[in-house]
Motif scaffolding. Structure first.
Motif, PDB file in Angstrom:
ATOM      1  N   ARG A  52      -8.981   8.608 -18.569  1.00  0.00           N
ATOM      2  CA  ARG A  52      -8.515   7.918 -19.611  1.00  0.00           C
ATOM      3  C   ARG A  52      -7.081   8.227 -19.616  1.00  0.00           C
ATOM      4  O   ARG A  52      -6.018   7.742 -20.485  1.00  0.00           O
ATOM      5  N   SER A  53      -6.471   8.853 -18.566  1.00  0.00           N
ATOM      6  CA  SER A  53      -5.068   9.075 -18.400  1.00  0.00           C
ATOM      7  C   SER A  53      -4.354   7.884 -17.938  1.00  0.00           C
ATOM      8  O   SER A  53      -5.032   6.961 -17.241  1.00  0.00           O
ATOM      9  N   ILE A  54      -3.163   7.681 -18.106  1.00  0.00           N
ATOM     10  CA  ILE A  54      -2.115   6.766 -17.662  1.00  0.00           C
ATOM     11  C   ILE A  54      -2.262   6.484 -16.198  1.00  0.00           C
ATOM     12  O   ILE A  54      -2.107   7.651 -15.527  1.00  0.00           O
ATOM     13  N   PRO A  55      -2.735   5.302 -15.578  1.00  0.00           N
ATOM     14  CA  PRO A  55      -2.787   5.352 -14.142  1.00  0.00           C
ATOM     15  C   PRO A  55      -1.344   5.586 -13.347  1.00  0.00           C
ATOM     16  O   PRO A  55      -0.189   5.079 -13.896  1.00  0.00           O
ATOM     17  N   SER A  56      -1.444   6.462 -12.354  1.00  0.00           N
ATOM     18  CA  SER A  56       0.121   6.658 -11.557  1.00  0.00           C
ATOM     19  C   SER A  56       0.032   5.265 -10.738  1.00  0.00           C
ATOM     20  O   SER A  56      -0.693   4.332 -10.630  1.00  0.00           O
ATOM     21  N   ILE A  57       1.220   5.075 -10.219  1.00  0.00           N
ATOM     22  CA  ILE A  57       1.366   4.180  -9.086  1.00  0.00           C
ATOM     23  C   ILE A  57       0.387   4.114  -8.050  1.00  0.00           C
ATOM     24  O   ILE A  57      -0.104   2.896  -7.626  1.00  0.00           O
ATOM     25  N   GLY A  58       0.107   5.173  -7.576  1.00  0.00           N
ATOM     26  CA  GLY A  58      -0.883   5.359  -6.615  1.00  0.00           C
ATOM     27  C   GLY A  58      -2.303   4.619  -7.014  1.00  0.00           C
ATOM     28  O   GLY A  58      -2.951   4.091  -6.101  1.00  0.00           O
ATOM     29  N   ARG A  59      -2.713   5.090  -8.178  1.00  0.00           N
ATOM     30  CA  ARG A  59      -4.024   4.292  -8.865  1.00  0.00           C
ATOM     31  C   ARG A  59      -3.938   2.917  -8.781  1.00  0.00           C
ATOM     32  O   ARG A  59      -4.741   2.217  -8.491  1.00  0.00           O
ATOM     33  N   VAL A  60      -2.716   2.452  -9.375  1.00  0.00           N
ATOM     34  CA  VAL A  60      -2.693   0.981  -9.408  1.00  0.00           C
ATOM     35  C   VAL A  60      -2.755   0.302  -8.079  1.00  0.00           C
ATOM     36  O   VAL A  60      -3.232  -0.458  -7.912  1.00  0.00           O
ATOM     37  N   LEU A  61      -2.066   0.922  -7.130  1.00  0.00           N
ATOM     38  CA  LEU A  61      -2.143   0.489  -5.776  1.00  0.00           C
ATOM     39  C   LEU A  61      -3.410   0.397  -5.172  1.00  0.00           C
ATOM     40  O   LEU A  61      -4.017  -0.548  -4.596  1.00  0.00           O
ATOM     41  N   ASN A  62      -4.251   1.616  -5.326  1.00  0.00           N
ATOM     42  CA  ASN A  62      -5.692   1.420  -5.253  1.00  0.00           C
ATOM     43  C   ASN A  62      -6.439   0.330  -5.668  1.00  0.00           C
ATOM     44  O   ASN A  62      -6.965  -0.451  -4.828  1.00  0.00           O
ATOM     45  N   VAL A  63      -6.187   0.007  -6.968  1.00  0.00           N
ATOM     46  CA  VAL A  63      -7.035  -1.030  -7.405  1.00  0.00           C
ATOM     47  C   VAL A  63      -6.433  -2.422  -6.706  1.00  0.00           C
ATOM     48  O   VAL A  63      -7.286  -3.431  -6.400  1.00  0.00           O
ATOM     49  N   VAL A  64      -5.235  -2.565  -6.568  1.00  0.00           N
ATOM     50  CA  VAL A  64      -4.643  -3.818  -6.072  1.00  0.00           C
ATOM     51  C   VAL A  64      -4.958  -4.123  -4.693  1.00  0.00           C
ATOM     52  O   VAL A  64      -5.492  -5.201  -4.239  1.00  0.00           O
ATOM     53  N   LEU A  65      -5.016  -3.116  -3.938  1.00  0.00           N
ATOM     54  CA  LEU A  65      -5.446  -3.268  -2.347  1.00  0.00           C
ATOM     55  C   LEU A  65      -6.894  -3.270  -2.329  1.00  0.00           C
ATOM     56  O   LEU A  65      -7.273  -4.026  -1.294  1.00  0.00           O
ATOM     57  N   ASN A  66      -7.705  -2.564  -3.027  1.00  0.00           N
ATOM     58  CA  ASN A  66      -9.275  -2.673  -2.831  1.00  0.00           C
ATOM     59  C   ASN A  66      -9.541  -4.054  -3.510  1.00  0.00           C
ATOM     60  O   ASN A  66     -10.344  -4.957  -3.039  1.00  0.00           O
ATOM     61  N   ALA A  67      -9.131  -4.737  -4.248  1.00  0.00           N
ATOM     62  CA  ALA A  67      -9.265  -6.135  -4.959  1.00  0.00           C
ATOM     63  C   ALA A  67      -8.741  -7.138  -3.834  1.00  0.00           C
ATOM     64  O   ALA A  67      -9.518  -8.058  -3.650  1.00  0.00           O
ATOM     65  N   MET A  68      -7.725  -6.987  -3.297  1.00  0.00           N
ATOM     66  CA  MET A  68      -7.263  -7.992  -2.198  1.00  0.00           C
ATOM     67  C   MET A  68      -8.084  -7.869  -0.621  1.00  0.00           C
ATOM     68  O   MET A  68      -8.254  -8.788  -0.380  1.00  0.00           O
ATOM     69  N   LEU A  69      -8.402  -6.230  -0.495  1.00  0.00           N
ATOM     70  CA  LEU A  69      -8.790  -6.259   0.838  1.00  0.00           C
ATOM     71  C   LEU A  69     -10.296  -6.399   1.039  1.00  0.00           C
ATOM     72  O   LEU A  69     -11.025  -6.488   1.832  1.00  0.00           O
ATOM     73  N   LEU A  70     -11.145  -5.828  -0.218  1.00  0.00           N
ATOM     74  CA  LEU A  70     -12.405  -5.483   0.032  1.00  0.00           C
ATOM     75  C   LEU A  70     -13.351  -6.383  -1.045  1.00  0.00           C
ATOM     76  O   LEU A  70     -14.417  -6.765  -0.669  1.00  0.00           O
ATOM     77  N   ASP A  71     -12.552  -6.848  -2.231  1.00  0.00           N
ATOM     78  CA  ASP A  71     -13.580  -7.213  -3.160  1.00  0.00           C
ATOM     79  C   ASP A  71     -14.143  -8.733  -2.718  1.00  0.00           C
ATOM     80  O   ASP A  71     -15.238  -9.121  -3.163  1.00  0.00           O
ATOM     81  N   SER A  72     -13.319  -9.565  -2.027  1.00  0.00           N
ATOM     82  CA  SER A  72     -13.538 -11.045  -1.756  1.00  0.00           C
ATOM     83  C   SER A  72     -14.772 -11.263  -0.926  1.00  0.00           C
ATOM     84  O   SER A  72     -15.560 -12.008  -1.076  1.00  0.00           O
ATOM     85  N   ILE A  73     -15.080 -10.284   0.019  1.00  0.00           N
ATOM     86  CA  ILE A  73     -16.216 -10.366   0.623  1.00  0.00           C
ATOM     87  C   ILE A  73     -17.581 -10.359   0.221  1.00  0.00           C
ATOM     88  O   ILE A  73     -18.601 -10.721   0.268  1.00  0.00           O
TER      89      ILE A  73
END
Length: 375
Positions: free
Chosen positions: A246-267
């Protein structure tokens, strides 16, 4: 046995897993006396690298997978992107310059955080474009499709290399073009935005193929495949424990979500769509289904049995000190694990992923044989 299409998705260093799966797959073909026939190959992002390696050597399957394994096992971060202080800090300074003086400076120079000129050299050395042409002319392959994102039009472009005719397709924000598979095209397909600079191909600039591609299975289907073998690079949802914070996400955590959504979710999303279409066609019956503009496609998907991000914990110390320093500035190690897994181009880590891929496909040998033999 149906017309098989091999679909290789993206994910940076996670692509090593696909090499392990391919090694196990060829052993299954050989063990059961099944001819190795993979007429349609579709690669996107890091999967395009494996697609290129495979298609260049598809006429000698056993040697091909051993060569793929050798290349991944011998890989080092320095073969993919520069890690020297001068290069990394020059790129970082350009970012700061562009952000801080963008309003008064006419030309922004920042393109990406990392310099991938070593990867360009690596691909030119190891990816034999002439052998791809040879295998296409010999009929070992029918089609190879490499997907990219055109930065000038924000459109997903799938370049199709073949000696045979095909019906071009054009949909909203995605279309096909004829294009030879070269190291430049593959470099463009796996250019992760912000991390890797755009790649130039035929006078245009492209980025990671997953950026605008919401239907990564469609190229193989458009090219006539009625069976798809899909190699994912992320453990299926629910198969690994999820960290809840529940902590505020770091830049790294945000990048994780963005990259996962872009690279992995579509398939995964596209696979669900194909399965829904198959279910609908089955429910309406053969006669009604024959009148619809879609057709059934058999699918066999395989995913890692363990979370690759968690596996980086044993290997992160092998990253160059400067890269670890920069990653630490983005957040805790736990919050940047996914990002680390994309950048962990280390032979020992890659071997771990290949071993997992090999074991995963072997565990599904009976299902794989039934799939390969099915009409």
């Amino acid at each position: 046995m149906g017309r098989l299409g091999l679909v290789l998705s993206g994910g940076g260093a996670r692509g090593a897993y696909q090499a392990g799966v391919m090694k196990g797959l060829i052993e299954i073909y050989t063990k059961h006396g099944i001819p190795v026939e993979i007429p349609v190959v579709s690669g996107i992002s890091a999967g395009s690298v494996n697609a290129g390696f495979w298609c260049a050597n598809a006429d000698r399957p056993q040697e091909a997978v051993l060569e793929m394994e050798r290349l991944w096992r011998g890989l080092r971060v320095e073969n993919v992107y520069r890690t020297d202080i001068a290069s990394v800090f020059r790129n970082a300074f350009r970012w700061l310059w562009s952000l801080g003086l963008g309003g008064i400076h006419r030309h922004a120079t920042a393109q990406a955080l990392l310099d991938t000129s070593p990867l360009q050299t690596f691909l030119k050395k190891h990816m034999d474009a002439e052998r791809i042409k040879k295998n296409l002319k010999a009929g070992v392959l029918d089609y190879i499709a490499i997907s990219t994102t055109d930065y000038s039009t924000a459109t997903s472009i799938t370049f199709v290399h073949s000696e045979k005719p095909f019906t071009p397709w054009s949909r909203y924000r995605r279309k096909s073009e004829v294009g030879e598979v070269t190291s430049e095209l593959i470099l463009a397909s796996c250019a992760i935005p912000l991390l890797f600079p755009p790649g130039e191909y035929r006078g245009r600039y492209f980025g990671d193929g997953n950026l605008r591609n919401n239907t990564p299975l469609s190229p193989a289907i458009h090219l006539g495949a009625d069976k798809l073998f899909i190699i994912g690079v992320r453990a299926k949802a629910g198969s690994v424990p999820q960290d809840v914070s529940r902590s505020i996400p770091s830049i790294g955590r945000v990048l994780n979500v963005v990259l996962n959504a872009m690279l992995l979710d579509s398939i995964d999303t596209d696979l669900e769509r194909v399965k829904r279409i198959n279910s609908m066609l089955e429910s309406v019956g053969p006669e009604a289904a024959s009148k619809l503009p879609v057709r059934p496609v058999k699918v066999f998907e395989i995913y890692p049995s363990a979370d690759m991000a968690h596996l980086t914990r044993d290997y992160v110390s092998r990253l160059p000190l400067l890269i670890r320093y920069l990653l630490k500035g983005l957040g805790s190690r736990r919050q940047t694990e996914d990002l680390i897994s994309y950048l962990m181009f280390d032979g020992e880590f890659c071997q771990k992923l290949m071993d997992m891929g090999y074991a995963d496909i072997q565990a599904h040998e009976d299902e794989m044989v039934a799939f390969l033999k099915a009409d």
